[in-house]
Scaffold this active site. Structure first.
Site, PDB file in Angstrom:
ATOM      1  N   TYR A 106       0.844  -1.191   0.000  1.00  0.00           N
ATOM      2  CA  TYR A 106       0.000   0.000   0.000  1.00  0.00           C
ATOM      3  C   TYR A 106       0.885   1.248   0.000  1.00  0.00           C
ATOM      4  O   TYR A 106       0.658   2.185  -0.769  1.00  0.00           O
ATOM      5  CB  TYR A 106      -0.941   0.004   1.217  1.00  0.00           C
ATOM      6  N   GLU A 112     -11.203   5.490   4.957  1.00  0.00           N
ATOM      7  CA  GLU A 112     -10.609   6.456   5.884  1.00  0.00           C
ATOM      8  C   GLU A 112     -11.577   6.816   7.014  1.00  0.00           C
ATOM      9  O   GLU A 112     -11.164   7.024   8.150  1.00  0.00           O
ATOM     10  CB  GLU A 112     -10.162   7.731   5.153  1.00  0.00           C
ATOM     11  N   TRP A 115      -4.513   1.832  10.346  1.00  0.00           N
ATOM     12  CA  TRP A 115      -4.755   1.677   8.908  1.00  0.00           C
ATOM     13  C   TRP A 115      -4.530   0.236   8.473  1.00  0.00           C
ATOM     14  O   TRP A 115      -5.187  -0.273   7.573  1.00  0.00           O
ATOM     15  CB  TRP A 115      -3.870   2.653   8.123  1.00  0.00           C
TER      16      TRP A 115
END
Ligand SMILES: [Zn+2]
Length: 183
Positions: free
Chosen positions: A18, A40, A48
């Site tokens: 990512y 998000e 995350w």
């Protein structure tokens, strides 16, 4: 040796990929923008990495992030999401994700789109050229302004910190540090 932002130096491949391939790379595809907005907003209060590892479940549960399908979600769909341990079972966040699809569909019907809205604030990607990650803010004036405008337009769960992370994710803000090979 390959140099990365320190958070990208990890054995967690999903997380590292990512960092290397997605984060900070400009992608204003309307579907991608919705996906990142949802992810998000769900990230708020969590790591995350947790979200990334649940990403495929989110994709499945949110009709591959097709706003035209999400906008048709009814009570049964809401319950289905609330019962899926594969995502984050948070009533407010699930509601916000469906609500935000409604706002986007309304925009599309009015001939507006998310990408155009964002590029009005940020015509070309911002590179802060930070020397170290410690210099990176959690939010700034711009994300605060965009957050306010989005809330006024009806979006939910779009505080300045979530918006800042979102702008980084879609590459409108490129916050790879100066020494990172992936900037
Ligand atoms: Zn980096």
């Amino acid at each position: 040796m390959v140099k990365r932002c320190s958070w990208g130096n990890t054995d967690d491949l999903l997380y590292r990929n990512y960092h290397d391939q997605e984060w900070g790379k400009l992608n204003l595809n309307e579907k991608y923008l919705y996906e990142m907005l949802v992810l998000e907003s769900f990230q708020s209060g969590l790591s995350w990495s947790t979200i990334l590892h649940k990403r495929e479940n989110f994709r499945k549960d949110f009709a591959e992030f097709d706003v035209n399908k999400v906008v048709q979600f009814n009570d049964d769909d809401f319950q289905r999401l609330m019962q899926d341990a594969g995502i984050i079972r948070n009533r407010l966040k699930i509601n916000a994700a469906i609500n935000n699809a409604q706002v986007l569909v309304k925009w599309h019907q009015e001939g507006k789109n998310f990408a155009a809205f964002l590029t009005e604030f940020i015509p070309k990607p911002i590179d802060h050229h930070f020397k170290a990650e410690i210099d990176m803010p959690a939010k700034d004036e711009l994300s605060t302004q965009i957050s306010k405008t989005m809330k006024k337009a009806g979006f939910k769960f779009v505080g300045p910190t979530t918006v800042y992370s979102f702008l980084q994710a879609v590459g409108l803000i490129n916050d790879h540090i100066e020494a990172c090979d992936f900037k």
